[in-house]
Design a protein around this motif. Structure first.
Motif, mmCIF file in Angstrom:
data_model
loop_
_atom_site.group_PDB
_atom_site.id
_atom_site.type_symbol
_atom_site.label_atom_id
_atom_site.label_comp_id
_atom_site.label_asym_id
_atom_site.label_seq_id
_atom_site.Cartn_x
_atom_site.Cartn_y
_atom_site.Cartn_z
ATOM 1 N N PRO A 13 57.558 -30.093 61.207
ATOM 2 C CA PRO A 13 58.488 -30.758 60.287
ATOM 3 C C PRO A 13 57.780 -31.697 59.322
ATOM 4 O O PRO A 13 56.768 -32.323 59.673
ATOM 5 N N LYS A 19 62.424 -19.795 62.204
ATOM 6 C CA LYS A 19 63.774 -20.303 61.996
ATOM 7 C C LYS A 19 63.779 -21.730 61.454
ATOM 8 O O LYS A 19 64.753 -22.169 60.844
ATOM 9 N N ARG A 20 62.684 -22.457 61.702
ATOM 10 C CA ARG A 20 62.592 -23.849 61.247
ATOM 11 C C ARG A 20 61.597 -24.023 60.096
ATOM 12 O O ARG A 20 61.197 -25.130 59.784
ATOM 13 N N GLN A 28 62.095 -26.541 57.271
ATOM 14 C CA GLN A 28 61.900 -27.959 57.559
ATOM 15 C C GLN A 28 60.424 -28.360 57.523
ATOM 16 O O GLN A 28 60.102 -29.543 57.633
ATOM 17 N N SER A 29 59.525 -27.379 57.376
ATOM 18 C CA SER A 29 58.096 -27.659 57.482
ATOM 19 C C SER A 29 57.543 -28.315 56.216
ATOM 20 O O SER A 29 58.104 -28.195 55.125
#
Length: 496
Positions: free
Chosen positions: A350, A396-397, A400-401
């Motif tokens: 994140p 999937k995330r 947000q990275s």
């Protein structure tokens, strides 16, 4: 040598590792010996697969002509004195010409037109591939007779091996004084993979007996079809026709890379560019077409998540299984050397955490200590597979990275400059769109490309308003692509 004295047949085979050059040499020796010839074979290995092929050199001398005296046979080919040269790849055929092994007064050159790209071609910032057509024309002029076709493709099509196809091409060329039946009997005596080898042999023989062989095409004539989600297809049809083929490929790539919503974002961005193109362009829609290609590549940037996902895909294991010719029941192990740097790790987490890790000295030292030497991960083992699967699940995330945040900011800035510049100078805008190709890959390659792009962008204001602005910007891009040190780009900027 006395005039009219019997002479050995001199044959050189140039092949890279795993292409069966040694097998081919053994077949020729066996063929000659069963036909009543004295055969001698030597080999000199290359330094590496793409810095030099192994050269197998054979001399065949008819025993009836010996008259009780042993002939003196050479251990290495002499430039200008080789009767037959067989090259397993197009660049190796060109190297044989460069070495003087191929001459127009003597040599029959049998060459496969497939390419195994050299390291210099692969690491080029742009398209570093050598054009195959001039190579075919050059080697044809250098040889007495040229037999050239894509023998690797024939081997794949017949389920055979390259050496068998080259053996068939040698038979079909008529360069050796032996009939087809003698060649086929040689394959049968070897006793290994006889049926497959005979299929490849027949394909090579037929290709060599044709009057003309196909010249390699480095770029496909048409783009392949791509699967497009039904919800996005109507929006692609709103794009100008010249850009639709690239747009379909881009949508398919991005839906696979992330998801359907990400692919829709790509199309929405393209529609905005198409509007600017319609308002300020010259009717060719070159800008939209170029952005369709470059935007898809930019949005599908390479990160640790993508690398992990690709390495554990079943299709990759199937491909590797086929490449190594693993048989049913054989255990296949695939080991990957992974060496992620601090930046790849911080950009995969994140955004807030990533920035903290980059700023915190203790955290940086800890990560660098753990990743200094890299590690080997066996993706066919349970442990290795699960490790990469865990990284791949971060897909999937990804939004947000830290890397996603930075890449989207870069692309938004690039598209914004395109929209603004298109109102003043369309040709310069197209050139700017093409400059995004500098930013590619990952690690040092990505940083180097980004540095060059930023340097060119910093000098864009110096070109704005000049009648030759587009040509100058294209020259800067080419300078950056031809030299990874940045020296040529620096010289080109100084010459503005």
């Amino acid at each position: 040598m006395e005039e009219g004295a019997p002479r050995a047949i001199r044959l050189a085979i140039l092949a890279m590792g795993g292409e069966g050059g040694g097998v081919l040499a053994d077949w020729v020796v066996d063929l000659a010996e069963h036909a009543g010839y004295l055969a001698q074979a030597t080999s000199v290995p290359g330094v590496a697969q793409r810095t030099g092929a192994t050269i197998y050199y054979l001399e065949l001398f008819p025993k009836p002509a010996m008259n009780g005296r042993d002939p003196v046979l050479a251990l290495m080919p002499v430039p200008g004195d080789v009767d037959i040269v067989i090259a397993s790849e197009l660049m190796e055929a060109a190297r044989a010409v460069e070495r003087g092994l191929v001459t127009p007064d003597r040599t029959v050159l049998i060459a496969s037109t497939n390419r195994v790209y050299a390291m210099t071609e692969k690491i080029a910032m742009g398209d570093g591939r050598s054009d195959g057509k001039p190579l075919v024309e050059a080697i044809g002029l250098a040889a007495q007779r040229l037999v050239a076709t894509d023998m690797a493709l024939l081997a794949e099509a017949t389920g055979s091996v390259l050496s068998a196809v080259m053996f068939g091409a040698l038979a079909g060329s008529g360069a050796l004084p032996f009939d087809r039946a003698a060649f086929e009997a040689t394959i049968e005596r070897a006793g290994i993979g006889v049926e497959a080898s005979k299929r490849g042999f027949a394909a090579g023989f037929d290709a060599a007996t044709r009057k003309s062989a196909p010249i390699p095409q480095d770029i496909p004539a048409a783009l392949p079809d791509a699967a497009v989600p039904e919800s996005i297809a109507p929006f692609i049809e709103r794009l100008p026709f010249p850009a639709r083929a690239f747009a379909r490929l881009g949508v398919a790539r991005l839906a696979d890379y992330q998801d359907e919503a990400y692919a829709r974002l790509y199309v929405d961005r393209l529609l905005a560019v198409a509007e600017a193109d319609a308002a300020h362009g010259d009717g060719t829609y070159r800008l939209t077409t170029e952005v369709a290609r470059e935007l898809a590549l930019g949005m599908a940037y390479e990160d640790t998540i993508r690398v992990a996902e690709l390495k554990i895909r079943p299709s990759r294991i199937t491909r590797v299984h086929g490449e190594v010719a693993a048989k049913d029941g054989e255990v296949l192990k695939v080991a990957e050397f992974l060496h992620p740097r601090l930046q790849e790790i911080t950009e995969s987490v994140p955004a807030g955490l990533g920035r903290f890790l980059e700023r915190n000295r203790l955290a940086r030292r800890a990560i660098e200590g753990l990743t200094r030497k890299g590690r080997i991960v066996e993706t066919t083992s349970i442990r290795g597979f699960l490790l990469l699967a865990a990284v791949a699940r971060l897909k999937k995330r990804r939004r947000q990275s830290l890397r996603y945040e930075r890449e989207q900011a870069f692309l938004t800035g690039w598209l914004g400059r395109i929209a603004t510049l298109a109102k003043r100078d369309y040709a310069l805008t197209v050139a700017l769109a093409e400059c995004r190709t500098l930013v590619k890959g990952y690690g040092d390659t990505h940083e180097r490309g980004r540095r060059n792009y930023d340097l060119i962008l910093a000098n864009l204001a110096r070109l704005d308003g000049r009648p030759d602005a587009a040509a100058k910007l294209n020259a800067l891009r080419q300078a950056a692509l031809t030299d990874d040190t940045g020296a040529k780009l620096g010289a080109a900027i100084s010459a503005l």
